[in-house]
Scaffold this active site. Structure first.
Site, PDB file in Angstrom:
ATOM      1  CG  ASN A  26       1.033  -4.544  -5.045  1.00 40.35           C
ATOM      2  OD1 ASN A  26       0.735  -4.150  -6.340  1.00 40.35           O
ATOM      3  ND2 ASN A  26       0.281  -4.608  -4.004  1.00 40.35           N
ATOM      4  CG  ASP A 215       5.555  -0.685   3.359  1.00 43.25           C
ATOM      5  OD1 ASP A 215       4.377  -0.600   4.044  1.00 43.25           O
ATOM      6  OD2 ASP A 215       5.550  -0.949   2.044  1.00 43.25           O
TER       7      ASP A 215
END
Ligand SMILES: CC(C)(COP(=O)(O)OP(=O)(O)OC[C@H]1O[C@@H](n2cnc3c(N)ncnc32)[C@H](O)[C@@H]1OP(=O)(O)O)[C@@H](O)C(=O)NCCC(=O)NCCS
Length: 342
Positions: A26, A215
């Site tokens: 991320n 996810d």
């Protein structure tokens, strides 16, 4: 080979290592839980398919049938190496239990951390007929207790499977102008066309590909809700009852079900539309609960905004989520006390 696993002519443990790249992570540099789940599943698929083909007979591919509840113990960062080791720890007549450990390694300093321990169950399916489940060559155990413990885990998961209900009827509908922190505000979906690179030799989706997409959606829901850096904390046990064929369009939808002070539970569904050569209607392939936490710049869990429930169903799901949260918290505390006493 570790003390836990098979001995004698059984399959050798394997290790898969890969450096974590920016597209695995991320914006804060934390590797997505889904990337790790995909690596775990790849290692499990290699060792179980290799084992199931180790004796003369019909060639087969081992399909992922179940993943036990998995906790993400510490974040992995870009630049670190994820070392994934897998070994077969139990075989029933038609299924293989694989235990997988993930260790993150800073290759500059040599520092290592255990980040995951996962247990997966695979079932061998014939290459000639995907609907035919084949027999698994038995492994040999170093000690009788290992076989007994494996049998106990096998019986437990069988029982859990009988008790787990699929939420087949539940669908997520878009809502116009939802209020912040409501369920509708953060609910999200991804649509994906299943291509050859997503599939096994049998032409059906790899369990790891599905878990990675699940996810991803759960992460979008969590980020929309709290608008901070979020990471996967755990995934509840997932059963893969249905195959997803190459050429299907899958819709992966997520909605928040519960918030504790510092965690968020997100329910994710995968629905498949098999368009190609398949007269079948859209079906629910799999569903699961993911737990996310929000991390500060220093990597400490932050309080999350409380989920605002509006409908009776949302309130019921919140209470059910609270039940799961309290149960796993009590289990974790009992395990910590047990470890402290040893
Ligand atoms: C796994 C699968 C083949 C089982 O089919 P099934 O009709 O239930 O087969 P059976 O009832 O004959 O069971 C066969 C074995 O699988 C095991 N099994 C079935 N479902 C399981 C699950 N969810 N978890 C663990 N083991 C499972 C059974 O225990 C049995 O082994 P045993 O005889 O040693 O006890 C089927 O559910 C399937 O195709 N699932 C999808 C697999 C897949 O595509 N995975 C990736 C999805 S993205």
């Amino acid at each position: 080979m570790s003390e836990r696993g098979a001995a004698g002519p059984g399959p050798a443990a394997i290790q898969v290592s890969r450096i974590m790249r920016p597209d695995d992570a991320n914006v804060a540099g934390n590797v997505h839980g889904g990337t790790i789940l995909k690596m775990i599943e790849e290692a499990g698929a290699i060792i179980s398919t290799r084992h199931c083909n180790s004796q003369a007979g019909e060639p087969c591919v081992a399909a992922l049938a179940r993943v036990e509840r998995t906790d993400f113990l510490s974040p992995v960062c870009i630049g670190e190496v994820a070392n994934v080791s897998a070994e077969i720890t139990y075989t029933s007549r038609h299924s293989v239990e694989v235990q997988v450990n993930v260790m993150s390694e800073n290759i500059l300093t040599g520092a290592k951390k255990v980040t995951n321990k996962a247990t997966l169950w695979y079932v061998p399916l014939s290459l000639k007929n995907v609907n035919k489940v084949l027999e698994v060559p038995p492994i040999q155990y170093a000690r009788k207790e290992q076989e007994d413990e494996g049998k106990k885990r096998y019986e437990e998961q069988k029982l859990d499977r009988l008790e787990t209900k699929q939420r087949n009827g539940d669908v997520i509908f878009p809502v116009i102008n939802p209020e912040p922190h409501t369920v509708s505000y953060s609910q999200s979906s991804l649509i994906h066309l299943v291509g050859p690179s997503d599939c096994t030799l049998l032409g059906f989706v790899h369990g790891g590909v599905t878990m990675k997409l699940m996810d991803e959606v759960a992460g979008i829901v969590a980020a929309r809700h709290c608008k901070t850096n979020i990471v996967t904390a755990s995934v509840d046990a997932i059963n893969f009852h249905e195959k997803i064929k190459k050429g299907s369009v899958i819709t992966i939808s997520g909605r928040m079900t519960f918030t504790s002070n510092k965690s968020m539970e997100i329910e994710v569904f995968v629905d498949a539309d098999p368009f190609v050569d398949e007269p079948r209607e859209r079906y629910r392939a799999v569903s699961a609960f993911f737990t996310y936490v929000s991390l500060s710049k220093e990597g400490k869990p932050l309080p999350v905004p409380q989920l605002l429930t509006e409908t009776e169903d949302e309130k019921r799901r919140f209470e059910e989520g609270k039940g799961r949260y309290l149960q796993t918290k009590a289990k974790r505390q009992a395990q910590m006390q047990q470890a402290a006493q040893q």
